[in-house]
Scaffold this motif. Structure first.
Motif, PDB file in Angstrom:
ATOM      1  N   LEU A   1       5.662  -4.219   7.407  1.00  0.00           N
ATOM      2  CA  LEU A   1       6.637  -3.352   7.230  1.00  0.00           C
ATOM      3  C   LEU A   1       6.482  -1.956   6.677  1.00  0.00           C
ATOM      4  O   LEU A   1       5.471  -1.946   5.829  1.00  0.00           O
ATOM      5  CB  LEU A   1       7.916  -4.059   6.230  1.00  0.00           C
ATOM      6  CG  LEU A   1       8.134  -5.632   6.508  1.00  0.00           C
ATOM      7  CD1 LEU A   1       9.103  -5.903   5.233  1.00  0.00           C
ATOM      8  CD2 LEU A   1       8.793  -5.671   7.593  1.00  0.00           C
ATOM      9  N   ILE A   2       7.231  -1.005   7.074  1.00  0.00           N
ATOM     10  CA  ILE A   2       7.268   0.243   6.620  1.00  0.00           C
ATOM     11  C   ILE A   2       8.409   0.647   5.873  1.00  0.00           C
ATOM     12  O   ILE A   2       9.744   0.427   6.129  1.00  0.00           O
ATOM     13  CB  ILE A   2       6.863   1.339   7.711  1.00  0.00           C
ATOM     14  CG1 ILE A   2       5.688   0.793   8.547  1.00  0.00           C
ATOM     15  CG2 ILE A   2       6.934   2.646   7.454  1.00  0.00           C
ATOM     16  CD1 ILE A   2       5.743   1.671   9.776  1.00  0.00           C
TER      17      ILE A   2
ATOM     18  N   ARG B   1       8.237  11.911  -1.320  1.00  0.00           N
ATOM     19  CA  ARG B   1       8.454  10.873  -0.994  1.00  0.00           C
ATOM     20  C   ARG B   1       7.066   9.819  -1.050  1.00  0.00           C
ATOM     21  O   ARG B   1       6.126  10.160  -0.826  1.00  0.00           O
ATOM     22  CB  ARG B   1       9.148  10.288   0.583  1.00  0.00           C
ATOM     23  CG  ARG B   1      10.213  11.212   0.867  1.00  0.00           C
ATOM     24  CD  ARG B   1      11.459  10.743   0.359  1.00  0.00           C
ATOM     25  NE  ARG B   1      12.075   9.470   0.587  1.00  0.00           N
ATOM     26  CZ  ARG B   1      13.117   8.862   0.179  1.00  0.00           C
ATOM     27  NH1 ARG B   1      13.509   9.618  -1.015  1.00  0.00           N
ATOM     28  NH2 ARG B   1      13.518   7.815   0.807  1.00  0.00           N
ATOM     29  N   ILE B   2       7.440   8.345  -1.298  1.00  0.00           N
ATOM     30  CA  ILE B   2       6.176   7.539  -1.253  1.00  0.00           C
ATOM     31  C   ILE B   2       6.313   6.849   0.143  1.00  0.00           C
ATOM     32  O   ILE B   2       7.381   5.943   0.090  1.00  0.00           O
ATOM     33  CB  ILE B   2       5.970   6.665  -2.416  1.00  0.00           C
ATOM     34  CG1 ILE B   2       6.088   7.693  -3.916  1.00  0.00           C
ATOM     35  CG2 ILE B   2       5.220   5.917  -2.466  1.00  0.00           C
ATOM     36  CD1 ILE B   2       6.111   6.747  -5.168  1.00  0.00           C
ATOM     37  N   SER B   3       5.358   6.728   0.823  1.00  0.00           N
ATOM     38  CA  SER B   3       5.286   5.909   2.035  1.00  0.00           C
ATOM     39  C   SER B   3       4.741   4.553   1.868  1.00  0.00           C
ATOM     40  O   SER B   3       3.553   4.626   1.175  1.00  0.00           O
ATOM     41  CB  SER B   3       4.775   6.588   3.265  1.00  0.00           C
ATOM     42  OG  SER B   3       5.254   7.716   3.655  1.00  0.00           O
TER      43      SER B   3
ATOM     44  N   HIS C   1       0.977  -1.206  -0.005  1.00  0.00           N
ATOM     45  CA  HIS C   1      -0.014  -0.099   0.054  1.00  0.00           C
ATOM     46  C   HIS C   1       0.988   1.200   0.010  1.00  0.00           C
ATOM     47  O   HIS C   1       1.991   1.179   0.800  1.00  0.00           O
ATOM     48  CB  HIS C   1      -0.848   0.015   1.187  1.00  0.00           C
ATOM     49  CG  HIS C   1      -1.648   1.301   1.406  1.00  0.00           C
ATOM     50  ND1 HIS C   1      -2.940   1.739   0.573  1.00  0.00           N
ATOM     51  CD2 HIS C   1      -1.599   2.482   2.153  1.00  0.00           C
ATOM     52  CE1 HIS C   1      -3.192   2.747   1.080  1.00  0.00           C
ATOM     53  NE2 HIS C   1      -2.531   3.327   1.821  1.00  0.00           N
ATOM     54  N   ALA C   2       0.415   2.256  -0.635  1.00  0.00           N
ATOM     55  CA  ALA C   2       1.312   3.489  -0.909  1.00  0.00           C
ATOM     56  C   ALA C   2       0.587   4.546  -0.740  1.00  0.00           C
ATOM     57  O   ALA C   2      -0.661   4.590  -1.117  1.00  0.00           O
ATOM     58  CB  ALA C   2       1.981   3.599  -2.213  1.00  0.00           C
ATOM     59  N   THR C   3       1.275   5.839  -0.113  1.00  0.00           N
ATOM     60  CA  THR C   3       0.866   6.936  -0.070  1.00  0.00           C
ATOM     61  C   THR C   3       1.880   8.229  -0.223  1.00  0.00           C
ATOM     62  O   THR C   3       2.823   7.761   0.109  1.00  0.00           O
ATOM     63  CB  THR C   3      -0.028   7.383   1.329  1.00  0.00           C
ATOM     64  OG1 THR C   3       0.996   7.218   2.250  1.00  0.00           O
ATOM     65  CG2 THR C   3      -1.178   6.554   1.684  1.00  0.00           C
TER      66      THR C   3
END
Length: 278
Positions: free
Chosen positions: A272-273, A253-255, A246-248
């Motif tokens: 994981l992050i 930056r893309i978290s 999953h991305a935001t």
């Protein structure tokens, strides 16, 4: 894995349930049954009988589902792995009502004519299309993106209009993502970005086919642009077998949230992050 508001939804390939967690990480998760019955505990028997749910994607609003739905899909790698489930959501992203399982055999049979080693591992909504991620293996190393009109998917997943035999791919794109220690990197999941690109996860699993598990010898995170080209590819260190993403976007930056699968019932999945450049 799908994140909707404060809810984090996860499927596992050897379970009959959907896992529901608070995205804040507070408290234990709950299970929502997708399919009836029970699976045996013994590993080989469980592997043979499991539905092999591999892809989970959020569908936007469509008739009968004003706040969208979750769509869970099996891999299609065996005749008993050609099922799915539609889970209605409310305006907050919470499950609203009973999940609706569906037999997708005609749909997977049509895909198998194009991919003899069919192995759907992920799904992502990009613009007005549902894109399925076909995972390769050492015997069939190319990965692929298989696109379908969302309108056709809506009709096929609505119980009142369901006819999966009429759903046809609008186009197919093949990808060579490289290899690690002789094992091809292959798609495992995808997640859309606001600008029309999407982020994907890929792993290199040392196995000859879509049925047998093998050691994960490498993993990567990449971005596919609106021109269908891989514009970013980053090796994941340390190696983790990531199968959900999953991305935001946050500034430049893309978290990322990443969920793993160790192919071992005694080893819990990890959340994981990570961050990558936009």
């Amino acid at each position: 894995m799908v994140v909707v508001g404060r809810f984090l939804y996860v499927i596992a390939d050897d379970e009959l349930h959907l896992g529901v967690f608070d995205n804040s990480g507070i408290g234990a998760g709950t299970l929502v049954r997708l399919f009836p019955g029970e699976l045996p505990d013994a590993s080989a028997e469980r592997k043979a009988l499991k539905p092999d749910l591999e892809a989970l994607v959020r569908l936007p609003s469509f008739p009968g589902y004003p706040h969208g739905a979750l769509l869970a899909l099996a891999s299609g790698s065996r005749p008993n792995r050609r099922t799915g489930a539609v889970v209605k959501l409310d305006e907050s992203g919470l499950i609203a009502g009973e999940p609706c399982p569906c037999d997708l055999t005609p749909f997977y049979s049509s895909l198998e004519s194009k991919f003899p080693a069919l192995n759907i591992e992920g799904a992502v909504v990009v613009a007005d299309e549902l894109v399925l991620l076909q995972r390769g293996s050492k015997a069939q190393p190319e990965s692929a993106l298989i696109s379908f009109s969302l309108c056709e998917i809506f009709r096929a997943t609505n119980p009142e209009t369901a006819n999966v035999s009429q759903v046809a791919a609008s186009h197919v794109r093949f990808f060579d993502l490289g290899a690690i220690e002789g094992a091809p990197l292959s798609f495992t999941d995808g997640t859309a970005l606001p600008d029309g690109r999407f982020v994907f996860s890929a792993v290199a699993e040392n196995t000859e086919d879509s049925y047998q598990d093998g050691p994960c010898v490498g993993a990567a995170i990449g971005i596919i642009g609106t021109d269908d080209r891989v514009e970013t590819m980053l090796r994941l260190e340390p190696t983790e077998k990531v199968e959900g993403i999953h991305a935001t976007v946050e500034g430049d930056r893309i978290s990322l949230l990443l969920v793993t699968d160790a192919d071992d019932a005694s080893v819990p999945a990890k959340l994981l992050i990570a961050e990558i450049p936009v």
